[in-house]
Design a protein around this motif. Structure first.
Motif, short mmCIF file in Angstrom:
data_model
loop_
_atom_site.label_atom_id
_atom_site.label_comp_id
_atom_site.label_asym_id
_atom_site.label_seq_id
_atom_site.Cartn_x
_atom_site.Cartn_y
_atom_site.Cartn_z
N SER A 10 0.83 -1.20 0.00
CA SER A 10 0.00 0.00 0.00
C SER A 10 0.87 1.25 0.00
O SER A 10 0.61 2.21 -0.74
N ALA A 11 1.92 1.25 0.80
CA ALA A 11 2.83 2.40 0.84
C ALA A 11 3.56 2.57 -0.49
O ALA A 11 3.77 3.69 -0.95
N LEU A 12 3.93 1.46 -1.11
CA LEU A 12 4.66 1.51 -2.38
C LEU A 12 3.76 1.88 -3.56
O LEU A 12 4.27 2.18 -4.65
N ALA A 13 2.46 1.86 -3.37
CA ALA A 13 1.53 2.14 -4.48
C ALA A 13 1.61 3.58 -4.96
O ALA A 13 1.23 3.88 -6.10
N ASP A 14 2.12 4.47 -4.15
CA ASP A 14 2.16 5.88 -4.50
C ASP A 14 3.54 6.26 -5.05
O ASP A 14 4.56 5.99 -4.42
N PRO A 15 3.60 6.90 -6.23
CA PRO A 15 4.90 7.25 -6.83
C PRO A 15 5.71 8.25 -5.99
O PRO A 15 6.94 8.20 -5.99
N THR A 16 5.04 9.14 -5.28
CA THR A 16 5.77 10.08 -4.43
C THR A 16 6.48 9.34 -3.30
O THR A 16 7.64 9.61 -2.99
N ARG A 17 5.78 8.38 -2.70
CA ARG A 17 6.40 7.61 -1.62
C ARG A 17 7.55 6.76 -2.15
O ARG A 17 8.58 6.62 -1.48
N ARG A 18 7.41 6.22 -3.35
CA ARG A 18 8.53 5.46 -3.93
C ARG A 18 9.72 6.38 -4.17
O ARG A 18 10.87 6.00 -3.93
N ALA A 19 9.47 7.60 -4.62
CA ALA A 19 10.56 8.57 -4.84
C ALA A 19 11.22 8.94 -3.52
O ALA A 19 12.45 9.09 -3.45
N ILE A 20 10.43 9.08 -2.47
CA ILE A 20 10.99 9.39 -1.15
C ILE A 20 11.89 8.24 -0.69
O ILE A 20 13.00 8.46 -0.20
N LEU A 21 11.43 7.00 -0.87
CA LEU A 21 12.26 5.85 -0.49
C LEU A 21 13.55 5.80 -1.30
O LEU A 21 14.61 5.50 -0.76
#
Length: 125
Positions: A10-21
């Protein structure tokens, strides 16, 4: 309550969160540093960080007002193992399809290549 794998995906579903990671894979960063490449407020980035924290992908330090975020990749390892199970399934499926196609080709008579000029020249003789 949702299981860890569901929270991770669920957290990885968002591109902004993937970019933050991705940014945090290079080392810890503050909210301001994480917000810099995005057209969003610090509050919006903080909300994304809370989701990542809830999934166990990010930890936050505390040193007065300085609260750097750090990547915790352990939940990603579990997600990777889960995906790897399906990768093996697809490799096996593609291998079976390849064997089937090779068997079909072995059974079919060979057909002349329509682009081979020697066959066309022989037809005109």
């Amino acid at each position: 309550m949702t299981d860890q794998l569901s929270r991770t995906f669920s957290a990885l579903a968002d591109p902004t969160r993937r970019a933050i990671l991705e940014r945090l894979s290079g080392g810890e960063a503050t909210v301001g540093e994480l917000a810099a490449p995005f057209d969003m407020t610090f509050a919006a980035v903080s909300k994304h960080l809370r989701v990542l924290e809830g999934a166990g992908l990010v930890t936050r330090g505390r040193d007065a007002q300085y609260r750097p975020a750090r990547l915790d990749a352990r939940p990603l390892a579990a997600a990777s193992r889960w995906i790897d199970n399906y990768a093996q399934f697809w490799e096996d499926s593609v291998g079976a399809l390849d064997q089937y196609l090779n068997a079909l080709q072995a059974l079919s008579p060979s057909t002349p290549d329509p682009h081979d000029r020697t066959d066309q020249e022989n037809d005109h003789d």
